[in-house]
Design a protein around this motif. Structure first.
Motif, PDB file in Angstrom:
ATOM      1  N   HIS A  11       0.787  -1.225   0.000  1.00  0.00           N
ATOM      2  CA  HIS A  11       0.000   0.000   0.000  1.00  0.00           C
ATOM      3  C   HIS A  11       0.825   1.283   0.000  1.00  0.00           C
ATOM      4  O   HIS A  11       0.394   2.280  -0.568  1.00  0.00           O
ATOM      5  CB  HIS A  11      -0.927   0.036   1.219  1.00  0.00           C
ATOM      6  CG  HIS A  11      -2.043  -0.937   1.131  1.00  0.00           C
ATOM      7  ND1 HIS A  11      -1.911  -2.235   1.531  1.00  0.00           N
ATOM      8  CD2 HIS A  11      -3.309  -0.805   0.686  1.00  0.00           C
ATOM      9  CE1 HIS A  11      -3.051  -2.862   1.338  1.00  0.00           C
ATOM     10  NE2 HIS A  11      -3.926  -2.015   0.816  1.00  0.00           N
ATOM     11  N   VAL A  15       2.205   3.487  -3.946  1.00  0.00           N
ATOM     12  CA  VAL A  15       1.599   4.823  -4.055  1.00  0.00           C
ATOM     13  C   VAL A  15       2.683   5.880  -4.214  1.00  0.00           C
ATOM     14  O   VAL A  15       2.561   6.795  -5.037  1.00  0.00           O
ATOM     15  CB  VAL A  15       0.709   5.116  -2.831  1.00  0.00           C
ATOM     16  CG1 VAL A  15       0.266   6.559  -2.815  1.00  0.00           C
ATOM     17  CG2 VAL A  15      -0.478   4.190  -2.822  1.00  0.00           C
ATOM     18  N   PHE A  19       3.019   8.092  -7.585  1.00  0.00           N
ATOM     19  CA  PHE A  19       2.883   9.548  -7.509  1.00  0.00           C
ATOM     20  C   PHE A  19       4.125  10.253  -8.049  1.00  0.00           C
ATOM     21  O   PHE A  19       4.014  11.179  -8.864  1.00  0.00           O
ATOM     22  CB  PHE A  19       2.610   9.976  -6.066  1.00  0.00           C
ATOM     23  CG  PHE A  19       2.418  11.452  -5.908  1.00  0.00           C
ATOM     24  CD1 PHE A  19       1.277  12.059  -6.389  1.00  0.00           C
ATOM     25  CD2 PHE A  19       3.379  12.223  -5.285  1.00  0.00           C
ATOM     26  CE1 PHE A  19       1.090  13.423  -6.256  1.00  0.00           C
ATOM     27  CE2 PHE A  19       3.208  13.588  -5.146  1.00  0.00           C
ATOM     28  CZ  PHE A  19       2.061  14.194  -5.626  1.00  0.00           C
TER      29      PHE A  19
END
Length: 59
Positions: A11, A15, A19
């Motif tokens: 998780h 990310v 990003f």
């Protein structure tokens, strides 16, 4: 029984990679900077594939 640290690999790191990859892709396209664009694409794809590769080897 879940192993400790799997949340980081499933998780958090994807990310962050996704990003930063998107930021580098946008910056590379706007500045016409091919190395930055390439690095952004590699980071984004790594963020997409990372959980599957790491978690399948851990679990």
């Amino acid at each position: 029984m879940p192993m400790t640290g799997t949340t980081i690999f499933s998780h958090i790191l994807p990310v962050i990679f996704g990003f930063v990859g998107l930021l580098l892709i946008m910056s590379g396209v706007m500045d016409d900077n091919k190395p930055k664009l390439g690095l952004g694409i590699v980071l984004f794809v790594t963020g997409c594939i990372f959980p599957y590769v790491v978690l399948s080897s851990i679990l």
